[in-house]
Design a protein around this motif. Structure first.
Motif, mmCIF file in Angstrom:
data_model
loop_
_atom_site.group_PDB
_atom_site.id
_atom_site.type_symbol
_atom_site.label_atom_id
_atom_site.label_comp_id
_atom_site.label_asym_id
_atom_site.label_seq_id
_atom_site.Cartn_x
_atom_site.Cartn_y
_atom_site.Cartn_z
ATOM 1 N N MET A 49 0.824 -1.215 0.000
ATOM 2 C CA MET A 49 0.000 0.000 0.000
ATOM 3 C C MET A 49 0.859 1.268 0.000
ATOM 4 N N LEU A 60 -8.672 7.866 -2.716
ATOM 5 C CA LEU A 60 -8.980 6.926 -1.643
ATOM 6 C C LEU A 60 -9.171 7.665 -0.321
ATOM 7 N N LEU A 68 -8.956 2.487 -5.279
ATOM 8 C CA LEU A 68 -8.172 1.325 -4.842
ATOM 9 C C LEU A 68 -8.371 0.173 -5.810
#
Length: 107
Positions: A49, A60, A68
């Motif tokens: 991430m 996001l 995402l």
């Protein structure tokens, strides 16, 4: 009717004509995190991430989870894994993100 020259507009037009898209010198390489989820059977292999591009991260943070999913699709995550993540409720997604971030990098 007299035409007035606007130096700022002329400069902007010249700069726009010269502007070109920046191109990476090499393809973006991702580090993948491999982990088992307490919610699903089997292993997940997802990109770290920390490497999510800002274009997706900003969306996001604004609550657009589709950003995402678009990123995961772009980097080649299998559709069935993306669909599994989409099926999670708010409580489950927090657990899943924790497991994802705790996964073994580079496996």
């Amino acid at each position: 009717m007299a035409t007035t020259k606007n130096p700022a507009a002329s400069r902007a037009a010249r700069n726009a004509a010269k502007a070109k898209k920046r191109v990476r010198k090499y393809e973006k390489k991702y580090t993948y995190s491999t982990f088992e989820s307490s919610i699903f059977e089997g292993e997940f292999k997802l990109p770290s991430m920390r490497q999510i591009p800002q274009t997706y991260a900003l969306d996001l943070r604004a609550g657009d989870f589709n950003a995402l999913y678009r990123w995961l699709e772009e980097v080649g995550v299998p559709t069935e894994d993306i669909d599994a993540i989409k099926s999670l409720d708010s409580e489950e997604i927090e657990t899943f993100f924790e497991e994802w971030n705790s996964g073994e990098l580079g496996k």
